[in-house]
Scaffold this active site. Structure first.
Site, PDB file in Angstrom:
ATOM      1  N   VAL A  10       0.818  -1.215   0.000  1.00  0.00           N
ATOM      2  CA  VAL A  10       0.000   0.000   0.000  1.00  0.00           C
ATOM      3  C   VAL A  10       0.848   1.260   0.000  1.00  0.00           C
ATOM      4  O   VAL A  10       0.308   2.374  -0.049  1.00  0.00           O
ATOM      5  CB  VAL A  10      -0.957   0.020   1.221  1.00  0.00           C
ATOM      6  N   GLY A  11       2.172   1.114   0.063  1.00  0.00           N
ATOM      7  CA  GLY A  11       3.005   2.306   0.014  1.00  0.00           C
ATOM      8  C   GLY A  11       4.482   1.964   0.072  1.00  0.00           C
ATOM      9  O   GLY A  11       4.876   0.895   0.540  1.00  0.00           O
ATOM     10  N   ARG A  12       5.275   2.881  -0.449  1.00  0.00           N
ATOM     11  CA  ARG A  12       6.723   2.752  -0.377  1.00  0.00           C
ATOM     12  C   ARG A  12       7.298   4.090   0.055  1.00  0.00           C
ATOM     13  O   ARG A  12       6.841   5.140  -0.397  1.00  0.00           O
ATOM     14  CB  ARG A  12       7.319   2.340  -1.724  1.00  0.00           C
ATOM     15  N   GLY A  13       8.287   4.037   0.955  1.00  0.00           N
ATOM     16  CA  GLY A  13       8.887   5.262   1.445  1.00  0.00           C
ATOM     17  C   GLY A  13      10.392   5.201   1.386  1.00  0.00           C
ATOM     18  O   GLY A  13      10.983   4.277   0.807  1.00  0.00           O
ATOM     19  N   ALA A  14      11.013   6.221   1.980  1.00  0.00           N
ATOM     20  CA  ALA A  14      12.473   6.322   1.939  1.00  0.00           C
ATOM     21  C   ALA A  14      13.131   5.166   2.665  1.00  0.00           C
ATOM     22  O   ALA A  14      14.229   4.744   2.307  1.00  0.00           O
ATOM     23  CB  ALA A  14      12.906   7.647   2.551  1.00  0.00           C
ATOM     24  N   GLY A  16      11.474   2.047   3.570  1.00  0.00           N
ATOM     25  CA  GLY A  16      10.983   0.691   3.388  1.00  0.00           C
ATOM     26  C   GLY A  16       9.640   0.628   2.690  1.00  0.00           C
ATOM     27  O   GLY A  16       9.168   1.590   2.084  1.00  0.00           O
ATOM     28  N   VAL A  18       5.428  -0.605   2.822  1.00  0.00           N
ATOM     29  CA  VAL A  18       4.284  -0.750   3.712  1.00  0.00           C
ATOM     30  C   VAL A  18       3.319  -1.774   3.118  1.00  0.00           C
ATOM     31  O   VAL A  18       2.880  -1.630   1.966  1.00  0.00           O
ATOM     32  CB  VAL A  18       3.563   0.597   3.925  1.00  0.00           C
ATOM     33  N   ASP A 128       6.616  16.122  11.492  1.00  0.00           N
ATOM     34  CA  ASP A 128       6.193  15.922  10.100  1.00  0.00           C
ATOM     35  C   ASP A 128       4.672  15.816  10.037  1.00  0.00           C
ATOM     36  O   ASP A 128       4.124  14.953   9.346  1.00  0.00           O
ATOM     37  CB  ASP A 128       6.844  14.673   9.513  1.00  0.00           C
TER      38      ASP A 128
END
Length: 698
Positions: A10-14, A16, A18, A128
């Site tokens: 459901v998501g990708r970030g800096a 890792g 998700v 944030d």
């Protein structure tokens, strides 16, 4: 991952990926953040650890719930609550140009406000806050703040200098490179409120320099005139260029427009359907059985019952039995004086005393402090020889809201306390760098030792002017004054922030004890490792064998040499100004060091640098010991309290002269008790007890 079934990414970030997952046991949907750790830099690894630490500290209905974390396939897995409604940003995007009703704006805003209040109460900065990090439930009427990856765990007065967060939400002070504090989170919250009211960001530009310029000017388009003037004023106040003029969270909550929404929130979401006919809980009881909302039965009216209730002298209404009694003597108090506690149900499990401080930890995790009251201490008449007993008042440490304290240690004009999450906080005098904050500044409220945030501290000890801490992985850190090598760093230099200490193999540190100019570590196997000044052989470094050898001082932690100390299995240690006492696993007490005033309890006075066993009444087992400057206090397994050494200024808890053998301290006609904690400073003793009838006594 055997407990979970992956459904989709459901998501990708800096840091890792998700995953949306399903828990096999109950089919509950959860989010698992997968963070690879093998290739991470030290800073990235710290960020991952920080997110777990922050999430585990938070517990609020408007914050994404943390479940667990584990390592798998060289990645850190963080399991947390799944918010089915997506992000607030997505919700506002779907609205197009259809503005929200003011009621809905405030409904979403006050939930975010409550969540941020909880975060700040835990001494954490979010750093944030934005609509992309505010999640919604399936019905999109409950807010859940998430993504604490770059949050900073701080005390209320701490500041973070790192520029972090999404550029559109950063505050003017961050643009100028000034410290980040809670008012920067307020700015971000103001940006969120503006976005709720206008469906667009307050500050947007084609590039970063232009964005910074807009933020520094504080210029943004006004919200629609269909909204109230109070809403417009609230947004303007939160987006004030001067952080000192922005309202605090408490001040925002006090605004009439916010109070009304808070009331609606509590009476709407929090309401419970009540049946038409409900019998009042106390209505069936006789009047005499009801008192201040507590229920009493014949069984609970007897002393020593599980509810700690005793009958008063008139046989009337029962009164609670105190769970703790705190005694203090010395520094002019010739006999034990009871210190007040806030309530009868306050149970103090640990105490510590320094030159001026008297502190304790309660069973429910609060730090209680005793101070001499300036009210009611009338001076005695001129020429009077009658002792003037000071009046003490008890108060809880300020700024501790939402923090659970499990351990405290007092130094010379400074104090260190440890939370149940392994976070170390210090306050008081910053002389010698004892607070560990990297400065020599004094701190009035407990502030987190940020250098140790990546470690779980389990024990801390404060000397007169230095501190040593131990982590759950047996790592040791020291800081403060370095004279005589007391820090164990192979140097006499001082340090104002924690430094790692090398412990010789194969030893592992179990507990640490700091003195005036030395330190002692008790290892897991009961051995003593010592460093610092060995004056009078108070560290047991003299070789008293066939070829005697005296040692003045050592600068690294070294195992003891003197017999019979090196043969004993040590349970606990106490260090005075010039002597030391230890308790073995067999309940025996040995003392060594200066014996100028008989503080070793051997029945003689003299300076022979020898150690020996203290003789107590037959059958007595010693549980704990504490040392002052020229006196010693020991605690027996049956609640006995013994003292010996120099008697001046009430050091021994009685008016007799100096004695060289243990004598039991008299506490008057008080009921039998057991001692939960004892601490000695230069000339005074602090003792915490609980009655033998206490429900958790053996």
């Amino acid at each position: 991952m055997e407990k979970y079934e992956k459904i989709r990414v459901v998501g990708r970030g800096a840091y890792g990926t998700v995953h949306l997952c399903r828990k096999n046991t109950d089919n509950k949907l959860v989010i698992i953040k997968q963070i690879p750790v093998e290739q991470m830099t030290k800073e990235e690894r710290q960020a991952a650890i920080n997110e777990v630490k922050v999430l585990s500290m938070l517990d609020h209905p408007n914050i994404i719930e943390y479940y667990e974390n584990f390592l798998e396939d060289k990645a850190l897995m963080i399991v947390m609550e799944y918010a089915e409604g997506g992000t607030l940003f997505e919700y506002l995007q779907q609205k197009g140009n259809n503005l929200l009703e003011e009621e809905e704006i405030l409904h979403l805003f006050v939930q975010t406000l409550l969540a941020l209040h909880h975060v700040h109460a835990k001494q954490i900065l979010h750093r944030d806050l934005k609509t992309q990090n505010i999640l919604l439930n399936k019905q999109r009427n409950v807010v859940k703040i998430g993504d604490f990856g770059i949050s900073k765990v701080l005390s209320s007065k701490s500041k973070a200098y790192t520029v972090v967060g999404t550029p559109c939400y950063i505050s003017p002070e961050l643009c100028e490179g000034k410290p980040y504090n809670q008012k920067s989170d307020i700015w971000a919250l103001g940006c969120v409120l503006y976005e709720l009211s206008s469906l667009k960001r307050a500050f947007e530009a084609a590039n970063l320099p232009a964005l910074v310029l807009k933020i520094m000017r504080g210029t943004f388009s006004p919200i629609s005139e269909e909204y109230s003037e109070n809403l417009r004023i609230l947004i303007l106040s939160m987006l004030h260029l001067d952080p000192n003029k922005r309202p605090t969270i408490s001040q925002i909550m006090a605004e009439p427009i916010v109070i009304n929404s808070l009331m609606d929130l509590y009476t709407d979401i929090g309401k419970v359907a009540v049946p038409a006919k409900v019998q009042r809980p106390l209505s069936g009881l006789p009047t005499s059985s009801r008192h201040r909302g507590r229920l009493y039965s014949a069984k609970s009216s007897y002393k020593g019952s599980a509810s700690n209730i005793v009958l008063d002298s008139s046989g009337g209404l029962p009164k609670p039995q105190a769970l703790s009694t705190i005694y203090c003597w010395g520094n002019g108090l010739q006999s034990p004086v009871k210190l007040p506690v806030s309530h009868s149900d306050t149970q103090v499990i640990e105490v510590s005393t320094g030159r001026t401080q008297k502190a304790g930890v309660t069973k429910n995790g609060r730090l209680i402090i005793w101070e001499v009251s300036s009210v009611g201490n009338n001076t005695t008449l001129p020429g009077s020889v009658e002792q003037q007993i000071p009046t003490f008042v008890a108060r809880f440490l300020e700024g501790q809201s939402g923090v659970t304290i499990k351990h405290v240690s007092c130094g010379d004009l400074f104090t260190a306390c440890l939370t149940d999450r392994g976070i170390l906080m210090t306050y008081g005098s910053g002389a010698n760098g004892c607070l560990g904050h990297g400065t020599f500044h004094d701190v009035s409220q407990a502030k987190i030792v940020e250098e140790l945030l990546g470690f779980e501290v389990i024990l801390v000890s404060c000397g007169t002017s230095h501190v040593i801490a131990i982590t759950n992985d047996h790592e040791v850190f020291s800081w403060g004054r370095g004279d005589n090598g007391r820090l164990g760093l192979d140097t006499t230099e001082s340090h104002k922030s924690p430094q790692p200490v090398i412990i010789p193999d194969p030893y592992q540190a179990r507990s640490v004890h700091c003195g005036v100019d030395c330190s002692i570590i008790v290892t897991v196997d009961g051995t003593l490792l010592v460093c610092g000044n060995n004056r009078h052989n108070k560290l047991g470094l003299d070789d008293n064998g066939k070829t005697p050898r005296q040692v003045d001082e050592v600068h690294i932690f070294t195992s003891v040499v003197s017999e019979p100390l090196r043969q004993l299995h040590i349970k606990s240690v106490a260090i005075g100004t010039s002597h030391t006492a230890v308790v073995t696993d067999k309940g025996e007490c040995y003392t060594f060091g200066s014996n100028q005033f008989g503080q070793l309890g051997h029945g003689v006075v003299g300076q022979n640098r020898q150690m020996g066993k203290v003789l107590f009444p037959e059958g007595t087992k010693i549980l704990d010991v504490a040392c002052g400057d020229t006196y010693t206090v020991a605690i027996g397994s049956e609640g006995e309290v013994f003292s010996w050494g120099k008697a001046a200024r009430g050091r021994l808890g009685r008016s007799e002269e100096t004695n060289h053998l243990p004598i039991q301290v008299d506490f008057g006609d008080d009921e039998p008790f057991i001692v939960t904690s004892v601490s000695c400073s230069h000339v005074n003793t602090l003792l915490a007890t609980k009655p033998l009838s206490s429900p958790d006594c053996d």
